[in-house]
Design an enzyme around this catalytic site. Structure first.
Site, PDB file in Angstrom:
ATOM      1  N   THR A   1       0.756  -1.001  -0.031  1.00 33.12           N
ATOM      2  CA  THR A   1       0.130   0.086   0.079  1.00 33.12           C
ATOM      3  C   THR A   1       0.917   1.009   0.143  1.00 33.12           C
ATOM      4  O   THR A   1       2.104   1.055   0.623  1.00 33.12           O
ATOM      5  CB  THR A   1      -0.616   0.265   0.989  1.00 33.12           C
ATOM      6  OG1 THR A   1      -1.676   1.156   1.675  1.00 33.12           O
ATOM      7  CG2 THR A   1      -0.353  -0.399   2.548  1.00 33.12           C
ATOM      8  N   ASP A   2      -0.033   2.238  -0.335  1.00 31.63           N
ATOM      9  CA  ASP A   2       0.589   3.726  -0.069  1.00 31.63           C
ATOM     10  C   ASP A   2       0.951   4.114   0.671  1.00 31.63           C
ATOM     11  O   ASP A   2       2.196   4.930   1.221  1.00 31.63           O
ATOM     12  CB  ASP A   2       0.300   4.819  -0.743  1.00 31.63           C
ATOM     13  CG  ASP A   2      -1.027   5.409  -1.373  1.00 31.63           C
ATOM     14  OD1 ASP A   2      -1.640   4.199  -0.047  1.00 31.63           O
ATOM     15  OD2 ASP A   2      -1.506   5.876  -2.110  1.00 31.63           O
ATOM     16  N   GLU A   3       0.101   3.207   1.932  1.00 29.24           N
ATOM     17  CA  GLU A   3       0.518   4.053   3.532  1.00 29.24           C
ATOM     18  C   GLU A   3       1.434   3.932   3.973  1.00 29.24           C
ATOM     19  O   GLU A   3       1.935   4.024   5.019  1.00 29.24           O
ATOM     20  CB  GLU A   3      -1.087   3.574   4.152  1.00 29.24           C
ATOM     21  CG  GLU A   3      -1.996   4.008   3.401  1.00 29.24           C
ATOM     22  CD  GLU A   3      -3.752   3.399   4.527  1.00 29.24           C
ATOM     23  OE1 GLU A   3      -3.082   3.080   5.465  1.00 29.24           O
ATOM     24  OE2 GLU A   3      -4.217   2.995   4.111  1.00 29.24           O
TER      25      GLU A   3
ATOM     26  N   TYR B   1      -1.450  -0.588  11.122  1.00 31.45           N
ATOM     27  CA  TYR B   1      -1.892  -1.395   9.560  1.00 31.45           C
ATOM     28  C   TYR B   1      -1.055  -1.270   8.941  1.00 31.45           C
ATOM     29  O   TYR B   1      -0.194  -1.858   8.744  1.00 31.45           O
ATOM     30  CB  TYR B   1      -3.235  -0.769   9.586  1.00 31.45           C
ATOM     31  CG  TYR B   1      -3.149  -1.354   7.732  1.00 31.45           C
ATOM     32  CD1 TYR B   1      -3.220  -2.301   7.276  1.00 31.45           C
ATOM     33  CD2 TYR B   1      -3.326   0.000   6.492  1.00 31.45           C
ATOM     34  CE1 TYR B   1      -3.490  -2.357   6.185  1.00 31.45           C
ATOM     35  CE2 TYR B   1      -3.554  -0.485   5.384  1.00 31.45           C
ATOM     36  CZ  TYR B   1      -3.280  -1.697   4.742  1.00 31.45           C
ATOM     37  OH  TYR B   1      -3.087  -1.617   3.725  1.00 31.45           O
TER      38      TYR B   1
ATOM     39  N   LYS C   1       2.130  -3.635   7.365  1.00 32.23           N
ATOM     40  CA  LYS C   1       2.642  -3.188   5.824  1.00 32.23           C
ATOM     41  C   LYS C   1       3.863  -2.924   5.666  1.00 32.23           C
ATOM     42  O   LYS C   1       4.709  -3.199   4.370  1.00 32.23           O
ATOM     43  CB  LYS C   1       1.160  -2.447   5.221  1.00 32.23           C
ATOM     44  CG  LYS C   1      -0.257  -2.820   4.984  1.00 32.23           C
ATOM     45  CD  LYS C   1      -0.030  -4.148   4.455  1.00 32.23           C
ATOM     46  CE  LYS C   1      -0.118  -4.919   2.948  1.00 32.23           C
ATOM     47  NZ  LYS C   1      -0.336  -5.652   2.691  1.00 32.23           N
TER      48      LYS C   1
HETATM   49  P1  NAD Z   1      -9.408  -7.677   1.891  1.00 34.75           P
HETATM   50  O1  NAD Z   1      -9.792  -7.278   4.350  1.00 34.75           O
HETATM   51  O2  NAD Z   1     -10.961  -7.130   1.493  1.00 34.75           O
HETATM   52  O3  NAD Z   1      -9.261  -8.956   2.276  1.00 34.75           O
HETATM   53  C1  NAD Z   1      -8.320  -9.604   3.242  1.00 34.75           C
HETATM   54  C2  NAD Z   1      -8.559 -11.300   2.794  1.00 34.75           C
HETATM   55  O4  NAD Z   1      -7.196 -12.260   3.436  1.00 34.75           O
HETATM   56  C3  NAD Z   1     -10.317 -11.141   3.553  1.00 34.75           C
HETATM   57  O5  NAD Z   1     -10.404 -12.260   2.373  1.00 34.75           O
HETATM   58  C4  NAD Z   1      -9.228 -12.529   4.639  1.00 34.75           C
HETATM   59  O6  NAD Z   1     -10.438 -13.456   4.749  1.00 34.75           O
HETATM   60  C5  NAD Z   1      -7.788 -12.901   3.754  1.00 34.75           C
HETATM   61  N1  NAD Z   1      -7.315 -13.147   5.245  1.00 34.75           N
HETATM   62  C6  NAD Z   1      -6.605 -11.963   6.506  1.00 34.75           C
HETATM   63  N2  NAD Z   1      -6.057 -12.945   6.408  1.00 34.75           N
HETATM   64  C7  NAD Z   1      -5.373 -14.144   6.521  1.00 34.75           C
HETATM   65  C8  NAD Z   1      -4.619 -15.545   7.065  1.00 34.75           C
HETATM   66  N3  NAD Z   1      -4.051 -15.150   8.112  1.00 34.75           N
HETATM   67  N4  NAD Z   1      -4.047 -16.687   5.859  1.00 34.75           N
HETATM   68  C9  NAD Z   1      -5.399 -16.167   4.610  1.00 34.75           C
HETATM   69  N5  NAD Z   1      -6.219 -15.377   4.291  1.00 34.75           N
HETATM   70  C10 NAD Z   1      -6.693 -14.027   4.891  1.00 34.75           C
HETATM   71  O7  NAD Z   1      -8.626  -6.636   1.894  1.00 34.75           O
HETATM   72  P2  NAD Z   1      -8.106  -5.795   0.168  1.00 34.75           P
HETATM   73  O8  NAD Z   1      -9.033  -4.623   0.533  1.00 34.75           O
HETATM   74  O9  NAD Z   1      -8.490  -6.703  -0.224  1.00 34.75           O
HETATM   75  O10 NAD Z   1      -6.902  -6.116   0.181  1.00 34.75           O
HETATM   76  C11 NAD Z   1      -5.650  -7.013  -0.256  1.00 34.75           C
HETATM   77  C12 NAD Z   1      -4.691  -6.395  -0.233  1.00 34.75           C
HETATM   78  O11 NAD Z   1      -3.811  -5.170  -0.708  1.00 34.75           O
HETATM   79  C13 NAD Z   1      -4.147  -6.019   1.393  1.00 34.75           C
HETATM   80  O12 NAD Z   1      -2.417  -6.322   1.319  1.00 34.75           O
HETATM   81  C14 NAD Z   1      -4.051  -4.664   1.667  1.00 34.75           C
HETATM   82  O13 NAD Z   1      -2.770  -3.882   2.592  1.00 34.75           O
HETATM   83  C15 NAD Z   1      -3.400  -4.661  -0.231  1.00 34.75           C
HETATM   84  N6  NAD Z   1      -3.648  -2.811   0.043  1.00 34.75           N
HETATM   85  C16 NAD Z   1      -5.639  -2.832   0.130  1.00 34.75           C
HETATM   86  C17 NAD Z   1      -5.780  -1.486  -0.649  1.00 34.75           C
HETATM   87  C18 NAD Z   1      -6.898  -0.715  -0.693  1.00 34.75           C
HETATM   88  O14 NAD Z   1      -7.488   0.303  -1.414  1.00 34.75           O
HETATM   89  N7  NAD Z   1      -7.798  -1.614  -0.547  1.00 34.75           N
HETATM   90  C19 NAD Z   1      -4.911  -0.457  -1.254  1.00 34.75           C
HETATM   91  C20 NAD Z   1      -3.666  -0.483  -1.471  1.00 34.75           C
HETATM   92  C21 NAD Z   1      -2.528  -2.570  -0.811  1.00 34.75           C
HETATM   93  O1  TDX Z   2     -16.897   6.438   7.183  1.00 31.47           O
HETATM   94  C1  TDX Z   2     -15.839   6.439   6.923  1.00 31.47           C
HETATM   95  N1  TDX Z   2     -15.503   7.845   6.929  1.00 31.47           N
HETATM   96  C2  TDX Z   2     -14.422   8.644   6.071  1.00 31.47           C
HETATM   97  O2  TDX Z   2     -14.682   9.798   6.218  1.00 31.47           O
HETATM   98  C3  TDX Z   2     -14.934   5.814   6.708  1.00 31.47           C
HETATM   99  C4  TDX Z   2     -15.065   4.389   6.759  1.00 31.47           C
HETATM  100  C5  TDX Z   2     -13.367   6.072   6.776  1.00 31.47           C
HETATM  101  N2  TDX Z   2     -13.740   7.555   5.955  1.00 31.47           N
HETATM  102  C6  TDX Z   2     -12.357   8.667   5.135  1.00 31.47           C
HETATM  103  C7  TDX Z   2     -10.945   7.633   6.330  1.00 31.47           C
HETATM  104  C8  TDX Z   2     -10.109   7.693   5.304  1.00 31.47           C
HETATM  105  O3  TDX Z   2      -9.422   9.204   5.125  1.00 31.47           O
HETATM  106  O4  TDX Z   2     -12.344   7.984   4.832  1.00 31.47           O
HETATM  107  C9  TDX Z   2     -11.350   7.662   4.163  1.00 31.47           C
HETATM  108  C10 TDX Z   2     -10.743   6.540   3.517  1.00 31.47           C
HETATM  109  O5  TDX Z   2     -10.773   5.743   4.614  1.00 31.47           O
HETATM  110  P1  TDX Z   2     -10.738   3.889   4.454  1.00 31.47           P
HETATM  111  O6  TDX Z   2     -11.862   3.104   3.409  1.00 31.47           O
HETATM  112  O7  TDX Z   2     -10.551   3.312   5.996  1.00 31.47           O
HETATM  113  O8  TDX Z   2      -9.376   3.600   3.521  1.00 31.47           O
HETATM  114  P2  TDX Z   2      -8.058   4.219   4.531  1.00 31.47           P
HETATM  115  O9  TDX Z   2      -7.387   4.345   5.852  1.00 31.47           O
HETATM  116  O10 TDX Z   2      -7.495   5.223   2.771  1.00 31.47           O
HETATM  117  O11 TDX Z   2      -6.751   3.012   3.250  1.00 31.47           O
HETATM  118  C11 TDX Z   2      -7.467   2.495   2.496  1.00 31.47           C
HETATM  119  O12 TDX Z   2      -6.412   2.484   0.870  1.00 31.47           O
HETATM  120  C12 TDX Z   2      -4.913   2.198   1.178  1.00 31.47           C
HETATM  121  C13 TDX Z   2      -7.632   0.434   3.022  1.00 31.47           C
HETATM  122  O13 TDX Z   2      -8.082   0.483   3.813  1.00 31.47           O
HETATM  123  C14 TDX Z   2      -5.876   0.088   2.810  1.00 31.47           C
HETATM  124  O14 TDX Z   2      -5.962  -1.413   3.189  1.00 31.47           O
HETATM  125  C15 TDX Z   2      -5.331   0.224   1.992  1.00 31.47           C
HETATM  126  O15 TDX Z   2      -4.111   0.268   2.266  1.00 31.47           O
END
Ligand code: NAD
Ligand code: TDX
Length: 332
Positions: free
Chosen positions: A121-123, A148, A152
């Site tokens: 992630t960019d975080e 988190y 990562k």
């Molecule tokens: P998500 O939470 O929707 O899915 C995570 C999945 O991993 C789930 O299906 C969960 O059951 C599984 N999991 C959790 N712990 C586990 C374990 N110990 N063993 C096996 N499976 C396990 O997450 P997502 O949003 O799909 O993110 C996927 C990846 O992408 C993560 O590594 C996250 O850091 C990265 N990422 C997400 C975003 C975003 O915006 N969502 C952005 C950048 C990077």
């Molecule tokens: O109800 C809400 N209201 C609100 O204002 C929620 C759930 C979030 N927010 C804000 C917090 C953040 O500024 O919205 C923005 C996005 O929040 P999230 O969806 O929780 O994402 P963020 O914390 O930015 O992280 C996401 O992007 C990077 C993913 O959850 C991560 O897994 C990924 O690494």
């Protein structure tokens, strides 16, 4: 690439990645997923059994991981605890899954010599000021803010060390905020969509000035496949689609698309340590590997995402009340 092991393939991005691979390649997929609260086996229900196999298990289970890695040509590692708000309430599963789980996979790919792609992630780079013209690049120093993002960041550093010390054939990608179908309703965009659809008001943390750099999940996954098949071993690639928007703008766009007044939302308690702004410079990925995002309009991608949540209430309905009750306890 005949068989790809996809960890976390029952989560948001992983599920979409499995679909992308089925639609764009001939590969078969083995999903390893623990089915935590964030995983949903039904997300894979309609996929062909001769190309997709779900193994329910933990990435920290070394014998299981070793056996599955031994049968795969490549591993794409999505599995993680992924929600910042949860990591502030209980960091423990983040340390276990994100760090020990990644370590377990790295040891297995090291033993078997298997190609490994690490999803991050960019975080990991921390945040930028709202008025700073800078964007993150592959050279930006790591500076994570939350439990988190620090786990990562730690997992990325494990990958780099396993490449340098043991010659593991790994690449890393760090992507910005994804949106699209199958995203858990705890996350910002699906939470607000399902709030409106279930008669609740959207909830904006703080003043809503925080900026996220949005990318459609299919654009992310196309980039992952590009890096997996053509990326240089040992390299990190940033993935982003120039989609910066502040949270207030996103909520107003959701309300507009759903035909509600622009101010029909509530301001709620801010997230502790809330990162101000993320922004990605994806020049390396675009120039070196020729990737470009296909979703040109955030509004169109958002409208399609809203349509998906409208049509798939059965997928999210049961989780809604519990998710909102947990937020209510935090004043959010
Ligand atoms: P998500 O939470 O929707 O899915 C995570 C999945 O991993 C789930 O299906 C969960 O059951 C599984 N999991 C959790 N712990 C586990 C374990 N110990 N063993 C096996 N499976 C396990 O997450 P997502 O949003 O799909 O993110 C996927 C990846 O992408 C993560 O590594 C996250 O850091 C990265 N990422 C997400 C975003 C975003 O915006 N969502 C952005 C950048 C990077
Ligand atoms: O109800 C809400 N209201 C609100 O204002 C929620 C759930 C979030 N927010 C804000 C917090 C953040 O500024 O919205 C923005 C996005 O929040 P999230 O969806 O929780 O994402 P963020 O914390 O930015 O992280 C996401 O992007 C990077 C993913 O959850 C991560 O897994 C990924 O690494």
């Amino acid at each position: 690439m005949k068989t790809v092991l996809v960890t976390g393939g029952a989560g948001f991005i992983g599920t979409n990645f499995v679909r992308w691979v089925l639609g764009h390649t001939d590969a078969a997929v083995v999903v390893l997923d623990k089915l935590t609260y964030a995983g949903n086996a039904h997300s894979l229900d309609d996929l062909p059994a001769d190309r997709v196999r779900l193994v329910v298990g933990d990435i920290c289970d070394a014998p299981l991981v070793d056996s599955l890695v031994g049968q795969a040509d490549a591993v794409v590692h999505f599995a993680a605890e992924s929600h910042n708000d949860n990591s502030l309430l209980d960091p423990s599963p983040f340390v276990t899954t994100n760090l020990v789980g990644t370590y377990t996979l790295l040891e297995a790919v090291r033993r078997h010599g298997t190609r490994y792609h690490h999803i991050s992630t960019d975080e990991v780079y921390g945040d930028l000021e709202l008025d700073d013209p800078a964007r993150f690049t592959e050279a930006t120093q790591y500076n994570p803010s939350s439990p988190y993002s620090s786990t990562k960041a730690g997992s990325d550093l494990l990958v780099r060390a396993w490449v340098r010390s043991f010659g593991v054939k790994a690449t890393i990608s760090n992507c910005s905020n994804n949106y699209g179908p199958y995203q858990h309703i705890e996350k910002f965009i699906p939470r607000q969509i399902t709030n409106v659809l279930s008669g609740r008001r959207p909830k904006l943390y703080g003043t809503g000035a925080n900026v996220r750099d949005w990318i459609h999940v299919d654009d992310h996954n196309a980039a992952v496949w590009t890096i997996l098949t053509r990326g240089r071993i040992g390299e990190t690639y940033l993935i982003g689609a120039d989609g910066e928007k502040n949270n207030r703008e996103v909520i107003e766009e959701i309300l507009r698309l759903l035909g509600r007044p622009a101010d029909a939302y509530d301001l709620v308690a801010d997230r502790p340590g809330h990162d101000l702004r993320y922004a990605i410079d994806s020049t390396k990925l675009r120039t070196e590997l020729g990737w470009a995002p296909q979703y040109r309009s955030f509004s169109e991608g958002l409208a399609a995402t809203i349509t998906w949540y409208e049509a798939h209430e059965a997928w999210w309905h049961d989780a809604k009340a519990a998710t909102e009750a947990k937020y209510a306890q935090q004043g959010q």
